[in-house]
Enzyme design. Structure first.
Site, PDB file in Angstrom:
ATOM      1  CE  LYS A  56       6.529  -7.959 -17.541  1.00 22.80           C
ATOM      2  NZ  LYS A  56       7.403  -8.531 -16.612  1.00 22.80           N
ATOM      3  CD  GLU A  78       9.890 -10.683 -17.748  1.00 18.47           C
ATOM      4  OE1 GLU A  78       9.653 -11.342 -16.678  1.00 18.47           O
ATOM      5  OE2 GLU A  78       9.574  -9.583 -17.727  1.00 18.47           O
ATOM      6  CD1 TRP A 113      -2.489  -5.243  -4.535  1.00 17.13           C
ATOM      7  CD2 TRP A 113      -1.376  -6.107  -2.943  1.00 17.13           C
ATOM      8  NE1 TRP A 113      -2.590  -6.530  -4.670  1.00 17.13           N
ATOM      9  CE2 TRP A 113      -1.679  -7.137  -3.722  1.00 17.13           C
ATOM     10  CE3 TRP A 113      -0.696  -6.390  -1.759  1.00 17.13           C
ATOM     11  CZ2 TRP A 113      -1.218  -8.366  -3.719  1.00 17.13           C
ATOM     12  CZ3 TRP A 113      -0.125  -7.873  -1.656  1.00 17.13           C
ATOM     13  CH2 TRP A 113      -0.255  -8.474  -2.613  1.00 17.13           C
ATOM     14  CB  CYS A 148      -0.896  -0.072   1.341  1.00 14.84           C
ATOM     15  SG  CYS A 148      -1.739  -1.540   1.595  1.00 14.84           S
ATOM     16  NE  ARG A 186       4.237   2.092  -1.470  1.00 11.06           N
ATOM     17  CZ  ARG A 186       5.348   1.867  -1.275  1.00 11.06           C
ATOM     18  NH1 ARG A 186       6.494   2.125  -2.042  1.00 11.06           N
ATOM     19  NH2 ARG A 186       5.725   0.910  -0.421  1.00 11.06           N
ATOM     20  CD  GLU A 195       3.244  -8.515 -14.494  1.00 12.42           C
ATOM     21  OE1 GLU A 195       2.905  -8.500 -13.258  1.00 12.42           O
ATOM     22  OE2 GLU A 195       4.406  -8.452 -14.784  1.00 12.42           O
ATOM     23  CG  HIS A 227      10.296 -35.093 -20.801  1.00 14.26           C
ATOM     24  ND1 HIS A 227      10.720 -36.385 -21.059  1.00 14.26           N
ATOM     25  CD2 HIS A 227      11.081 -34.371 -21.262  1.00 14.26           C
ATOM     26  CE1 HIS A 227      11.776 -36.675 -21.539  1.00 14.26           C
ATOM     27  NE2 HIS A 227      12.369 -35.372 -21.736  1.00 14.26           N
ATOM     28  CG  ASN A 234       3.025  -0.571   2.874  1.00 16.41           C
ATOM     29  OD1 ASN A 234       2.500  -1.672   2.621  1.00 16.41           O
ATOM     30  ND2 ASN A 234       4.198  -0.263   2.670  1.00 16.41           N
ATOM     31  N   GLY A 235       1.662  -2.985   5.104  1.00 16.96           N
ATOM     32  CA  GLY A 235       2.381  -3.938   5.566  1.00 16.96           C
ATOM     33  C   GLY A 235       1.132  -5.278   6.193  1.00 16.96           C
ATOM     34  CE  LYS A 266       7.452  -1.592 -10.750  1.00 19.43           C
ATOM     35  NZ  LYS A 266       7.426  -2.433 -12.119  1.00 19.43           N
TER      36      LYS A 266
END
Ligand code: AGP
Length: 605
Positions: free
Chosen positions: A482, A478, A74, A2, A27, A485, A501, A98-99, A600
């Site tokens: 991308k 990667e 968030w 946050c 954030r 998300e 396999h 935040n936390g 982020k």
């Protein structure tokens, strides 16, 4: 993660706080809120969703006052709702946080026993109920805040506002970043300096365990043992802190386009009188290292996965690599001659920070590769290598990834020289190839229109598979990340050789398969895996260079990259991976810069 803000102003603070929250919205953006003190009275406004909803609310229901705190969320405990939105309030006190408070359930039960009635599902409400309880017991605001902090376990950056206290904010930092801004007759606090960059560039970073009393005259800082202390006042580069889209539609678009310039200037930052014209921090000791440990999350982890190939190839150095959230809960074997490298764009990722703390007492050196040199991970490292990518606001990491690769390549080459595995000529040649990366990345960016057309098909897919071998396997990972998300399409990546396999059972005419395959030593093998896919009607998009496309023969779809030296192929092939995700997301109308459910930097474990 946050974002929190606090302002003790000379004028109305709501507009200032809203503006600061805009710079923190990356954030988290599940809800937002502001609380102020006006004429001694504490009041607040909160809204679900993006900051614009709070702004709209405050047009109709303005919030007066010259002191206030703000928050953009968030969600961790309790879904996005007004009731769960910060600031939380109990009696005469409000808090933004935040936390994660890890002992909130026990505290909640204890307070409920004492008659507290909770109105949210959040851990944060426990903080403010506790502070209110101490106020009711006759403690002063400072005593109540201090007593509350002593009861909390977990990670937090928080700020208290007290009814009747027009010139007081109390804040604290434990496990999440918090900085203090110094104005003219005003004082500020924020989760990072970017939030405060329109008000001041004079910043004090609180250290782990610090708490502080803010008034308009200044700040008193106390360490975890309540001893008054002083922390350095730094002047941040306001231009560096200022963020805007520079005319691009999205931050992600801007940040992708910046890559050639960023890599050029970042390389220049490392240029000096050292061998090959490169200066790395003194004391980097790869000669004695018996093993490298590399730990990160997400995109940063994929950068480490690429670097593992380089350290082994150029330096003959064994590399143990793991994602931070798993690493710490294994029993990793650590040794006094190990060197540990932590890679993190934000430098605040809780999993990575926790892994660093776990490793630090047991290894020779802790090196961090970060984009924020004042971050927690940087501050707790023995050695910091900034990637100089400038603020990265788009939640999907792009320029930070290629900038991380550049710094990791410099480290791997330096290790090769230190361990006698690279001759001076080989070292110089690889450096020259690295210096050429920006130009090739620019050429890759020039394929954007072609990629936009190719993604029209991709946007309709339910699943997508990425394949690659060698350093192209982490690039495939990667690319899949991308795409997931920002377009919300399920995508996964496999080492091309692993397809037979099991995963080859997935192949059918509806499954797009993106193959990343420059014409390198593994090209033929990758192409044979690709042909196994095509034999089963898989819809293949081959991304290769001219020679590769020529030798691969007929493929359903292809995209040509410039022919590049092996060492910079991961940086160049990151561009199509980024652009494919970006344009697929545009076709699907998802929120590119602030995708659902994400933030982020994840500063909670
Ligand atoms: C990358 O696009 C994601 N946003 C995410 O995986 C990110 O790379 C990860 O959370 C690590 O963040 P950091 O680099 O700030 O530690």
């Amino acid at each position: 993660m946050c974002g929190i803000v606090g302002v003790l102003g000379r004028h109305e603070v709501s507009p200032i706080i809203l503006d600061a929250l805009k710079r923190l919205e990356y954030r988290g953006y599940d809800s937002a809120g502001i609380a102020t003190i006006h004429m001694g009275a504490l009041d607040r406004r909160r809204a679900v969703g993006k900051l614009i909803n709070l702004s709209d609310l405050m047009v109709h229901e303005p919030l007066r006052g010259r002191s206030g705190i703000g928050h953009t969320r968030w969600a961790t405990h309790g879904g996005p709702s007004v009731a769960n939105a910060h600031p939380h309030r109990a009696g005469r006190v409000a808090v933004v946080h935040n936390g994660i408070i890890e002992n909130f359930r026990a505290l909640r039960a204890e307070l409920a026993e004492k008659g507290a009635s909770f109105t949210s599902e959040t851990d944060t409400e426990t903080i403010v109920q506790l502070a209110s309880h101490y106020l009711d017991e006759g403690l002063t605001p400072v005593q109540a805040a201090r007593a509350t902090l002593k009861r909390l376990d977990g990670a937090f950056a928080l700020a208290f506002l007290f009814e009747g206290e027009e010139d007081l904010i109390i804040c604290a930092r434990r496990g999440s970043p918090l900085c203090i801004g110094h104005g003219e007759g005003e004082m500020y606090l924020g989760s990072d300096a970017i939030a405060l960059s329109e008000m001041t560039n004079r910043i004090t970073y609180l250290e782990e365990g610090d708490w502080a009393i803010l008034t308009r005259n200044g700040v008193q800082i106390f360490d975890a043992e309540d001893h008054q202390t002083a922390r350095p006042l730094t002047q941040i580069n306001a231009a560096q802190a200022r963020v805007d889209k520079s005319g691009h539609r999205h931050f992600m678009a801007k940040e992708m386009a910046e890559q050639p310039a960023i890599l050029q200037s970042a390389m220049a930052s490392y240029s000096g009188v050292g061998e090959g014209g490169i200066d790395l921090p003194e004391g980097l000791d790869f000669a004695r290292a018996d093993r490298l440990i590399m730990v990160a999350c997400g995109t940063a982890y994929y950068a480490c996965q690429v670097a593992k190939y380089w350290f082994e190839q150029f330096a003959g150095l064994p590399v143990e690599l793991d994602i931070a959230s798993e690493f710490r809960y294994r029993a990793p074997v650590l040794g006094p001659e190990n060197v540990a490298i932590f890679v993190s764009q934000s430098g605040e990722t809780a999993d990575t920070l926790a892994a660093l703390r776990h490793v630090k007492p047991h290894v020779a050196q802790v090196v961090s590769v970060v984009n924020v040199p004042t971050s927690s991970i940087a501050r707790e490292s023995d050695m910091v290598l900034p990637i100089h990518a400038g603020p990265e606001i788009g939640v999907a990491s792009t320029k930070a990834f290629t900038a991380q690769l550049q710094v990791l390549a410099l480290l791997a080459l330096r290790a090769g020289r230190a361990r006698g595995k690279l001759t001076p000529e080989e070292y110089a040649a690889r450096l020259d190839e690295l210096r050429a990366a920006p130009g090739f990345i620019a050429q890759a960016l020039d394929r954007e229109d072609e990629i936009r057309r190719l993604t029209e098909i991709l946007a309709k897919a339910r699943d997508v598979l990425f394949l690659g071998r060698g350093v192209m396997f982490p690039l495939a990972l990667e690319g899949a990340l991308k795409l997931k998300e920002i377009s919300y399409i399920h995508a996964e990546a496999y080492a091309a050789g692993e397809l037979k396999h099991g995963p080859i059972a997935l192949i059918d005419k509806d499954l797009p398969v993106i193959v990343l395959a420059p014409h390198d030593a593994l090209f033929e093998k990758t192409v044979s895996n690709m042909q196994e896919v095509m034999a089963r009607q898989g819809k293949v998009l081959l991304i290769s260079d001219a020679k590769g496309l020529r030798e691969a023969g007929e493929v359903p779809y292809s995209l040509q990259m410039p022919t590049v030296p092996d060492i910079i192929a991961p940086m160049v092939y990151a561009v199509p991976a980024q652009l494919i995700a970006y344009h697929t997301a545009l076709h699907r109308g998802t929120d590119v810069d602030q995708p659902r459910n994400l933030a982020k930097s994840v500063t909670v474990e």
